[in-house]
Design a protein around this motif. Structure first.
Motif, PDB file in Angstrom:
ATOM      1  N   TRP A  37      82.666  79.775  38.799  1.00 31.56           N
ATOM      2  CA  TRP A  37      83.336  79.853  40.097  1.00 31.56           C
ATOM      3  C   TRP A  37      82.553  79.208  41.236  1.00 31.56           C
ATOM      4  CZ3 TRP A  37      80.698  82.448  43.816  1.00 31.56           C
ATOM      5  CH2 TRP A  37      79.915  83.537  43.468  1.00 31.56           C
ATOM      6  N   PHE A  41      83.956  77.105  44.486  1.00 27.46           N
ATOM      7  CA  PHE A  41      83.654  77.578  45.829  1.00 27.46           C
ATOM      8  C   PHE A  41      83.028  76.472  46.684  1.00 27.46           C
ATOM      9  CE2 PHE A  41      80.620  79.517  48.787  1.00 27.46           C
ATOM     10  CZ  PHE A  41      81.454  80.360  49.507  1.00 27.46           C
ATOM     11  N   LEU A  72      89.342  84.207  48.133  1.00 29.64           N
ATOM     12  CA  LEU A  72      89.098  83.434  49.348  1.00 29.64           C
ATOM     13  C   LEU A  72      90.193  82.396  49.455  1.00 29.64           C
ATOM     14  CD1 LEU A  72      85.300  82.800  48.872  1.00 29.64           C
ATOM     15  CD2 LEU A  72      86.325  84.333  50.533  1.00 29.64           C
TER      16      LEU A  72
END
Length: 180
Positions: A37, A41, A72
Motif C-alpha cells: 500500500w 499512497f 484516504l
C-alpha cells in the motif's frame, strides 16, 4: 487549497459552465502489507505535483479527506472531463506508470487484496450543482473556481441551481450592421 483566512458571511463557488469532479482513493486492507500500500499512497502526491506544475493540465484544485484509518481519498476539481481523461491516458506522465505498477504488484500478490483503489467521476452540467459556505476560507469547489458572495448567484439553493453564467459572445461577433 485551504487558506487560513476566513471569509466572513455566506459565500458560494464562482463557477461558470459544467463542473468535473473526481473522487479517487485507496483503502488499506492489510496494514502490515506496507510494501503493497505504500507505493499507492506515495503515487498520488507525485501526480498532484506534476499536475500543479502544469497550469494547462486542467486540475483546478483538490481536497484530501480521510474516510477512516483505512480509507484516504481526494476530491479533485477539473476544468473538464476531457482534460481529466487526457491526463489519465497520457503515456509520458506519472499516472500511467503508477497504474501499471499497481496492477503488477497486485498480480504478484496473487490477488490477496492488500490495498484497494477506487475512483468515481462526475461531470455535472451547469445548473445541476450549488454550494454555500458560511464563515469559511475558500474550500472545495470555491477554492477551485473562486469564491463570491452568495447573493451574486442567489440567496437560496433553488436560485443558485437556476443560475446561469452569462454567455460570452465569440470574438469578432457582435451586432450586425442592420441591428446597430
Amino acid at each position: 487549497m485551504h487558506g487560513t483566512s476566513v471569509t466572513a458571511g455566506r459565500t458560494t463557488a464562482d463557477t461558470e459552465g459544467d463542473v468535473a469532479v473526481l473522487l479517487i482513493g485507496m483503502r488499506i486492507n492489510r496494514f502490515r502489507a506496507v510494501r503493497h500500500w505504500l507505493p499507492v499512497f506515495l503515487a498520488m502526491p507525485r501526480m498532484l505535483r506534476e499536475l500543479a506544475a502544469d497550469p494547462d493540465s486542467g486540475l483546478l484544485g483538490h481536497v484530501l479527506l480521510m474516510g477512516s484509518p483505512r480509507v484516504l481519498y481526494l476530491v479533485q476539481y477539473w476544468e473538464s472531463g476531457e482534460k481529466l481523461r487526457a491526463y489519465a491516458h497520457a503515456p509520458g506522465l506519472t499516472h500511467h506508470p503508477a497504474w501499471t505498477d499497481f496492477n503488477r504488484r497486485r498480480r504478484q500478490a496473487a490477488g490477496r487484496g492488500h490495498v484497494g483503489l477506487w475512483h468515481e467521476t462526475y461531470l455535472v452540467p451547469e445548473g445541476s450543482h450549488e454550494s454555500v459556505y458560511v464563515d469559511m476560507p475558500p474550500f472545495g469547489l470555491a477554492a477551485a473556481h473562486g469564491q463570491v458572495p452568495v447573493e451574486r448567484r442567489g440567496r437560496s439553493a433553488a436560485e443558485r441551481l437556476a443560475h446561469r453564467a452569462p454567455r460570452r459572445t465569440a470574438p469578432g461577433a457582435g451586432a450586425s450592421p442592420a441591428e446597430s
